[in-house]
Motif scaffolding. Structure first.
Motif, PDB file in Angstrom:
ATOM      1  N   MET A   8       5.349   2.529  -2.943  1.00 24.47           N
ATOM      2  CA  MET A   8       4.925   2.351  -1.338  1.00 24.47           C
ATOM      3  C   MET A   8       5.231   3.677  -1.863  1.00 24.47           C
ATOM      4  O   MET A   8       7.192   4.154  -1.487  1.00 24.47           O
ATOM      5  N   PRO A   9       5.340   4.822  -0.565  1.00 26.94           N
ATOM      6  CA  PRO A   9       6.448   5.963  -0.554  1.00 26.94           C
ATOM      7  C   PRO A   9       6.756   5.915   0.905  1.00 26.94           C
ATOM      8  O   PRO A   9       6.849   5.411   1.418  1.00 26.94           O
ATOM      9  N   ASP A  10       7.579   6.340   1.279  1.00 29.50           N
ATOM     10  CA  ASP A  10       8.136   6.811   1.716  1.00 29.50           C
ATOM     11  C   ASP A  10       8.165   8.064   3.218  1.00 29.50           C
ATOM     12  O   ASP A  10       8.181   8.995   2.772  1.00 29.50           O
ATOM     13  N   ILE A  11       7.101   7.446   3.847  1.00 30.67           N
ATOM     14  CA  ILE A  11       6.288   8.474   4.530  1.00 30.67           C
ATOM     15  C   ILE A  11       7.109   8.874   6.053  1.00 30.67           C
ATOM     16  O   ILE A  11       6.313   9.316   7.184  1.00 30.67           O
ATOM     17  N   GLY A  12       8.656   9.471   5.977  1.00 31.46           N
ATOM     18  CA  GLY A  12       9.224  10.206   6.679  1.00 31.46           C
ATOM     19  C   GLY A  12       9.273   9.185   7.943  1.00 31.46           C
ATOM     20  O   GLY A  12       9.820  10.617   9.382  1.00 31.46           O
ATOM     21  N   GLU A  13       9.620   7.904   8.248  1.00 27.65           N
ATOM     22  CA  GLU A  13      10.039   7.806   9.268  1.00 27.65           C
ATOM     23  C   GLU A  13      10.808   6.988   9.683  1.00 27.65           C
ATOM     24  O   GLU A  13      11.348   6.167  10.774  1.00 27.65           O
ATOM     25  N   GLY A  14      12.164   6.979   8.306  1.00 25.24           N
ATOM     26  CA  GLY A  14      13.063   6.506   8.643  1.00 25.24           C
ATOM     27  C   GLY A  14      13.129   4.280   8.657  1.00 25.24           C
ATOM     28  O   GLY A  14      14.124   4.278   8.349  1.00 25.24           O
ATOM     29  N   ILE A  15      11.801   4.457   7.332  1.00 31.02           N
ATOM     30  CA  ILE A  15      11.524   2.477   7.349  1.00 31.02           C
ATOM     31  C   ILE A  15      12.079   2.107   6.446  1.00 31.02           C
ATOM     32  O   ILE A  15      12.218   3.009   5.839  1.00 31.02           O
ATOM     33  N   ALA A  16      12.132   0.513   6.254  1.00 28.15           N
ATOM     34  CA  ALA A  16      12.321   0.298   5.304  1.00 28.15           C
ATOM     35  C   ALA A  16      11.588  -0.145   4.358  1.00 28.15           C
ATOM     36  O   ALA A  16      11.346  -0.639   2.916  1.00 28.15           O
ATOM     37  N   GLU A  17      10.795  -1.155   5.449  1.00 29.51           N
ATOM     38  CA  GLU A  17       9.393  -1.672   4.699  1.00 29.51           C
ATOM     39  C   GLU A  17       7.924  -0.982   5.847  1.00 29.51           C
ATOM     40  O   GLU A  17       8.496  -0.859   6.565  1.00 29.51           O
ATOM     41  N   ALA A  18       6.729  -1.451   5.535  1.00 30.55           N
ATOM     42  CA  ALA A  18       5.414  -1.217   6.080  1.00 30.55           C
ATOM     43  C   ALA A  18       4.284  -2.769   5.849  1.00 30.55           C
ATOM     44  O   ALA A  18       4.618  -3.166   4.594  1.00 30.55           O
ATOM     45  N   GLU A  19       3.288  -2.478   6.660  1.00 34.87           N
ATOM     46  CA  GLU A  19       3.322  -4.364   7.007  1.00 34.87           C
ATOM     47  C   GLU A  19       1.388  -3.740   6.073  1.00 34.87           C
ATOM     48  O   GLU A  19       0.707  -2.662   6.828  1.00 34.87           O
ATOM     49  N   ILE A  20       0.994  -4.488   5.136  1.00 37.71           N
ATOM     50  CA  ILE A  20      -0.890  -3.565   4.795  1.00 37.71           C
ATOM     51  C   ILE A  20      -1.440  -4.395   6.032  1.00 37.71           C
ATOM     52  O   ILE A  20      -1.477  -5.804   6.397  1.00 37.71           O
ATOM     53  N   VAL A  21      -2.406  -3.954   6.542  1.00 39.59           N
ATOM     54  CA  VAL A  21      -3.233  -3.902   7.762  1.00 39.59           C
ATOM     55  C   VAL A  21      -4.347  -3.962   7.589  1.00 39.59           C
ATOM     56  O   VAL A  21      -5.504  -5.129   8.105  1.00 39.59           O
ATOM     57  N   GLN A  22      -5.100  -3.575   6.379  1.00 45.07           N
ATOM     58  CA  GLN A  22      -6.105  -3.643   5.833  1.00 45.07           C
ATOM     59  C   GLN A  22      -6.579  -3.092   4.486  1.00 45.07           C
ATOM     60  O   GLN A  22      -6.625  -1.974   4.326  1.00 45.07           O
ATOM     61  N   TRP A  23      -7.096  -3.764   3.529  1.00 42.49           N
ATOM     62  CA  TRP A  23      -7.942  -3.261   2.445  1.00 42.49           C
ATOM     63  C   TRP A  23      -8.845  -2.725   2.295  1.00 42.49           C
ATOM     64  O   TRP A  23      -9.985  -3.682   2.445  1.00 42.49           O
ATOM     65  N   HIS A  24      -8.697  -1.454   1.665  1.00 47.54           N
ATOM     66  CA  HIS A  24     -10.346  -0.250   1.590  1.00 47.54           C
ATOM     67  C   HIS A  24     -11.033  -1.019   0.022  1.00 47.54           C
ATOM     68  O   HIS A  24     -12.584  -0.977  -0.176  1.00 47.54           O
ATOM     69  N   LYS A  25     -10.031  -1.340  -0.398  1.00 45.05           N
ATOM     70  CA  LYS A  25     -10.406  -1.549  -1.685  1.00 45.05           C
ATOM     71  C   LYS A  25     -10.145  -3.331  -2.122  1.00 45.05           C
ATOM     72  O   LYS A  25      -8.405  -3.461  -2.144  1.00 45.05           O
ATOM     73  N   GLN A  26     -10.496  -3.747  -3.149  1.00 45.24           N
ATOM     74  CA  GLN A  26     -10.211  -5.209  -3.938  1.00 45.24           C
ATOM     75  C   GLN A  26      -9.969  -4.630  -5.198  1.00 45.24           C
ATOM     76  O   GLN A  26     -10.465  -3.445  -6.230  1.00 45.24           O
ATOM     77  N   VAL A  27      -9.476  -5.760  -6.284  1.00 43.19           N
ATOM     78  CA  VAL A  27      -8.655  -5.532  -7.261  1.00 43.19           C
ATOM     79  C   VAL A  27     -10.424  -5.906  -8.251  1.00 43.19           C
ATOM     80  O   VAL A  27     -11.352  -6.343  -7.701  1.00 43.19           O
ATOM     81  N   GLY A  28     -10.483  -4.785  -9.166  1.00 42.76           N
ATOM     82  CA  GLY A  28     -11.891  -4.333  -9.691  1.00 42.76           C
ATOM     83  C   GLY A  28     -12.932  -3.676  -8.896  1.00 42.76           C
ATOM     84  O   GLY A  28     -13.558  -2.942 -10.261  1.00 42.76           O
ATOM     85  N   ASP A  29     -12.083  -3.183  -8.157  1.00 45.35           N
ATOM     86  CA  ASP A  29     -13.003  -2.009  -7.578  1.00 45.35           C
ATOM     87  C   ASP A  29     -12.965  -0.604  -7.926  1.00 45.35           C
ATOM     88  O   ASP A  29     -11.196  -0.889  -8.334  1.00 45.35           O
ATOM     89  N   THR A  30     -13.554   0.545  -7.985  1.00 43.68           N
ATOM     90  CA  THR A  30     -13.221   1.820  -8.972  1.00 43.68           C
ATOM     91  C   THR A  30     -12.656   2.615  -7.419  1.00 43.68           C
ATOM     92  O   THR A  30     -13.502   2.186  -6.389  1.00 43.68           O
ATOM     93  N   VAL A  31     -11.226   3.001  -7.755  1.00 42.39           N
ATOM     94  CA  VAL A  31     -11.185   4.288  -6.946  1.00 42.39           C
ATOM     95  C   VAL A  31     -11.156   5.418  -6.904  1.00 42.39           C
ATOM     96  O   VAL A  31     -10.519   5.638  -7.966  1.00 42.39           O
ATOM     97  N   ASN A  32     -11.014   6.257  -6.358  1.00 42.22           N
ATOM     98  CA  ASN A  32     -11.735   7.421  -6.615  1.00 42.22           C
ATOM     99  C   ASN A  32     -10.347   8.303  -6.694  1.00 42.22           C
ATOM    100  O   ASN A  32      -9.421   7.532  -5.405  1.00 42.22           O
ATOM    101  N   GLU A  33      -9.599   9.570  -6.727  1.00 37.79           N
ATOM    102  CA  GLU A  33      -8.821  10.591  -6.520  1.00 37.79           C
ATOM    103  C   GLU A  33      -9.036  11.258  -5.400  1.00 37.79           C
ATOM    104  O   GLU A  33     -10.031  11.847  -4.651  1.00 37.79           O
ATOM    105  N   ASP A  34      -7.551  10.433  -4.034  1.00 42.65           N
ATOM    106  CA  ASP A  34      -7.939  11.127  -2.221  1.00 42.65           C
ATOM    107  C   ASP A  34      -9.042   9.850  -1.465  1.00 42.65           C
ATOM    108  O   ASP A  34      -8.774  10.842  -0.882  1.00 42.65           O
ATOM    109  N   GLU A  35      -8.857   8.577  -2.420  1.00 36.61           N
ATOM    110  CA  GLU A  35      -9.806   7.989  -1.662  1.00 36.61           C
ATOM    111  C   GLU A  35      -8.895   7.455  -0.736  1.00 36.61           C
ATOM    112  O   GLU A  35      -8.161   6.776  -1.517  1.00 36.61           O
ATOM    113  N   GLU A  36      -9.036   7.147   0.023  1.00 33.80           N
ATOM    114  CA  GLU A  36      -7.944   6.279   1.473  1.00 33.80           C
ATOM    115  C   GLU A  36      -8.631   4.831   0.384  1.00 33.80           C
ATOM    116  O   GLU A  36      -9.930   4.020   0.421  1.00 33.80           O
TER     117      GLU A  36
END
Length: 435
Positions: A8-36
């Motif tokens: 999880m990268p530091d997205i520049g807001e001075g935060i310590a953690e972020a919440e998972i809102v929605q997965w677009h991919k699940q375990v076993g799925d293929t994800v492409n480069e630059d794909e959300e």
């Protein structure tokens, strides 16, 4: 094959953690480069995460609503061949990065140290009923064509749909609009026709994303801030006449609602009441009285209440304010508001529009110290003294204005004096246009 760990990268807001809102991919799925592949929520905005590689997802950090610390594993991806060095280095840097410090408040004109004592917190636990009630039998929905011809609010339409009532068969009020009372009367005279005889099934819904942020912020506000509210009635008859005149003469300009006029009046009133346009850092014991007015504007969205900020509202004219209000409201509703547009407010206006009610007691948007709530405009007879000195009864347009304040910073006298000054300006609307 190689395994790549996306931290999880530091997205520049001075935060310590972020919440998972929605997965677009699940375990076993293929994800492409630059794909959300997942949406992460910070305190201010939802940020989509894009994969730097193409591969198969082997592991994810958790489910929706779980928190992920900056620098910790978000997802593990199996890639063919070796992971590019620059990608591996960037992920390693994310793991080693420390959260940035919280952004400082904007330049201020006055800082006041305040002594205060800490308030103790109490947590309540709620037990859920493990045995839900039986699911009611679905009833056929009314024909869309019949419903479309009826004047009714979305809440009434939704209730009628749930009860299986055709609104075309319900007798409306004199103005042709069906209200909840009309629906109740229809049900009582028709032996409960269309009403579900069985109770609706209990529904458990995990509080995540924006709704959780709202819950946490509101709880912190009520827990830490000693609220008090003040309500005053304002005659806005002349203000509405002015608004109609401005709208009738506009050329390629947005249609004015009452909100730009109200914000302009507030900005003209605030210089004499700097304690209202302020933020309170209760940990440091410092009140910052701001020179510029960054007006928070509460906007209802499908995800919940959001408060985009109109920067330097005091420097904008009515048409500029109208454009900015429309732009920010649309950005909030569509989820495209930028992080910087959702923070830094110094005072908030919240309105329920035609549903505003007689009076409201809004909750302060912490760390601000005040929030203003205009209520519904209603027509009522009242005594008016004419230019000839004769008192007569006239039909006038009246609106209550509510204000909630932080009693640690704002005294009741100051809040009442501010609203009275605002009232005088709104009841003499020509002054709003005078520089």
């Amino acid at each position: 094959m190689a395994k790549f760990t996306f931290n999880m990268p530091d997205i520049g807001e001075g935060i310590a953690e972020a919440e998972i809102v929605q997965w677009h991919k699940q375990v076993g799925d293929t994800v492409n480069e630059d794909e959300e592949f997942v949406d992460m929520m910070t305190d201010k905005a939802t940020v989509p995460m894009e994969s730097p590689v193409t591969g198969k997802i082997l592991e994810i950090a958790g489910g929706e609503g779980d928190m992920v610390s900056i620098g910790s594993m978000l997802v593990v991806i199996e890639v063919e061949g070796e992971v590019p060095d620059d990608v591996a280095e960037e992920s390693q840097a994310a793991a080693e990065a420390a959260p940035a410090p919280a952004p400082k408040a904007e330049p201020v004109e006055e800082r006041i140290e305040v002594e205060t004592s800490d308030a103790s917190d109490a947590d309540d636990a709620l037990a859920a009923d493990p045995d839900p009630a039986p699911q009611p039998e679905p009833r056929p929905a009314p024909e869309p064509s019949a419903q479309a011809k009826v004047l009714a609010t979305p809440a009434v339409r939704k209730r009628a749909k749930e009860l299986g009532v055709d609104l075309a068969q319900v007798k409306p009020a004199e103005d042709g609009r069906i209200r909840h009372g009309d629906l109740d009367q229809f049900l009582s005279y028709n032996g409960g026709y269309g009403a579900a005889a069985k109770p609706r099934a209990d529904e458990e819904k995990k509080v995540i994303g924006m709704r959780r942020r709202i819950a946490e912020n509101m709880a912190a506000s009520k827990r830490n801030i000693p609220h008090f509210s003040y309500v005053e009635e304002v005659d806005v008859t002349d203000l509405e006449v002015l608004r109609a005149q401005l709208n009738s003469n506009r050329v390629e300009k947005p249609k004015l609602t009452i909100l730009p006029l109200l914000i302009t009046a507030i900005c003209k009133t605030l210089p004499d009441f700097p304690m209202i346009n302020a933020r309170y850092d209760d940990e440091a014991g410092i009140v910052t009285r701001h020179g510029s007015v960054n007006m928070g504007m509460a906007a209802q969205t499908d995800a919940g209440l959001m408060v985009p900020v109109i920067r330097n509202a005091q420097a904008q004219n009515l048409w500029q304010l109208a454009n900015e209000i429309a732009r920010l409201a649309e950005a909030a509703r569509t989820g495209t508001a930028k992080s910087e547009e959702m923070q830094g407010g110094t005072l908030t206006v919240t309105s329920l529009g035609p549903l505003g009610g007689v009076a409201t007691t809004p909750v302060i948007n912490r760390p601000e110290v005040a929030i203003i709530g205009p209520n519904r405009i209603i027509e009522r007879p009242m005594y008016v003294t004419g230019a000839d000195g004769v008192e007569r009864i006239e039909k006038r347009k009246l609106m209550n204005i509510s204000i909630s304040c932080d009693h640690r910073v704002v005294d009741g006298w100051d809040a009442a004096s501010f609203v009275q000054a605002l009232k005088r300006l709104l009841e003499t609307p020509a002054l709003i246009l005078v520089d």
